[in-house]
Enzyme design. Sequence first.
Site, PDB file in Angstrom:
ATOM      1  N   ARG A 154     -10.382  18.592  37.191  1.00  0.00           N
ATOM      2  CA  ARG A 154      -8.934  18.349  37.338  1.00  0.00           C
ATOM      3  C   ARG A 154      -8.616  17.614  38.640  1.00  0.00           C
ATOM      4  O   ARG A 154      -7.614  17.879  39.297  1.00  0.00           O
ATOM      5  CB  ARG A 154      -8.154  19.684  37.297  1.00  0.00           C
ATOM      6  CG  ARG A 154      -8.265  20.444  35.992  1.00  0.00           C
ATOM      7  CD  ARG A 154      -7.645  19.678  34.822  1.00  0.00           C
ATOM      8  NE  ARG A 154      -7.767  20.438  33.581  1.00  0.00           N
ATOM      9  CZ  ARG A 154      -8.810  20.359  32.756  1.00  0.00           C
ATOM     10  NH1 ARG A 154      -9.811  19.536  33.034  1.00  0.00           N
ATOM     11  NH2 ARG A 154      -8.855  21.067  31.657  1.00  0.00           N
ATOM     12  N   SER A 222      -0.925  23.931  29.975  1.00  0.00           N
ATOM     13  CA  SER A 222      -1.697  24.888  30.782  1.00  0.00           C
ATOM     14  C   SER A 222      -1.211  24.825  32.226  1.00  0.00           C
ATOM     15  O   SER A 222      -1.306  23.781  32.861  1.00  0.00           O
ATOM     16  CB  SER A 222      -3.192  24.551  30.717  1.00  0.00           C
ATOM     17  OG  SER A 222      -3.648  24.617  29.389  1.00  0.00           O
ATOM     18  N   GLU A 318      -2.122  24.033  38.034  1.00  0.00           N
ATOM     19  CA  GLU A 318      -2.599  22.715  37.607  1.00  0.00           C
ATOM     20  C   GLU A 318      -1.435  21.727  37.560  1.00  0.00           C
ATOM     21  O   GLU A 318      -1.602  20.532  37.792  1.00  0.00           O
ATOM     22  CB  GLU A 318      -3.233  22.858  36.219  1.00  0.00           C
ATOM     23  CG  GLU A 318      -3.790  21.590  35.638  1.00  0.00           C
ATOM     24  CD  GLU A 318      -4.463  21.835  34.289  1.00  0.00           C
ATOM     25  OE1 GLU A 318      -4.345  20.968  33.421  1.00  0.00           O
ATOM     26  OE2 GLU A 318      -5.110  22.892  34.122  1.00  0.00           O
TER      27      GLU A 318
END
Length: 335
Positions: A154, A222, A318
């Site tokens: 990520r 998410s 995130e």
Amino acid sequence: MAHSLHSLHTFALNSQCQNFVEITQLEQLKTQSFSAPFCLLGEGSNTVFLNDYMGTVIKIALKGIKITERESDTLISIAAGENWHQLVSYLLEENIPGLENLALIPGTVGASPVQNIGAYGVEIAKFVELVEYFDITTKTMDSLNNEQCEFAYRDSIFKNALKNKAVITQVHLALPKKWQPVLSYGPLQQLSSITPQAVFDQVIKTRNSKLPNPHTLANAGSFFKNPIITNQQLAELLKQFADLPHYEYGQSYHKVAAGWLIDQSGLKGHREAGIEVHQQQALVLVNHGNSEGSDLIKMIKHIQQVVYTRYNIMLEHEVRLMDARSECHINAETK
């Protein structure tokens, strides 16, 4: 002139920006002012505006897809404003597999290398050959190859050294002609027929069963990263929590499931004002409305605190959180 951001980010908090610009042609970038503060935006599926933004939101809406046949692979050149899932679906229709594990990930192609999108054992870093971008400082076009993008979980150079310095305009993906399925993650191991279409269909079915549609229930997908912990830390946790889902991440680390940590901490259904930990998938926060950025911050800190107390793991969000003038990072206090 103030412009509502409610429909420009899928978490749909009521907020405004001072100025809004949509980039549909490369030439616009050369004349666009990038005086701070500014925020680059795709489809807003991984960005939440916590407050009114005291600057310019620049939406990248460049379009175009070019397919080039090569000896052992197919080069796909995609403009940054193209929708990611539509690209995956289109390539499958053209009999060009490879991206099926990444089906239904929301957002634009231009945003995909920034945080190295991934799902079901595949990351986009596996396929990136080149990323073209507009250099804000020099006002010129430039490009980076895969290695130069500094991809990690990520993460990429676009979140670090090139943050607020580069506008991604085009992404070039090399998809091997010899298709190799990646079936390491749960639902894909049950497939009886192993074809690109079967993988694509199963990924969509699984995501739809877990993830609410942001167009019907506001969310940003998410919300937290899956933590990466040392093998030693994992061994200690497994003594107490034997069914903790974990996946190898290099030789010395494992990735553990953030959604499981939140779920097992009893946080499903927890609410702060209109913001709730989703009933089907604890990794997702949903916004039922009548909520403010402060409610979301309170929710994030509460989840982090409860999970840290139970597992000694600090969850990182995130999703990109934008405050009045810049991106911010929320971390709960730990005792």
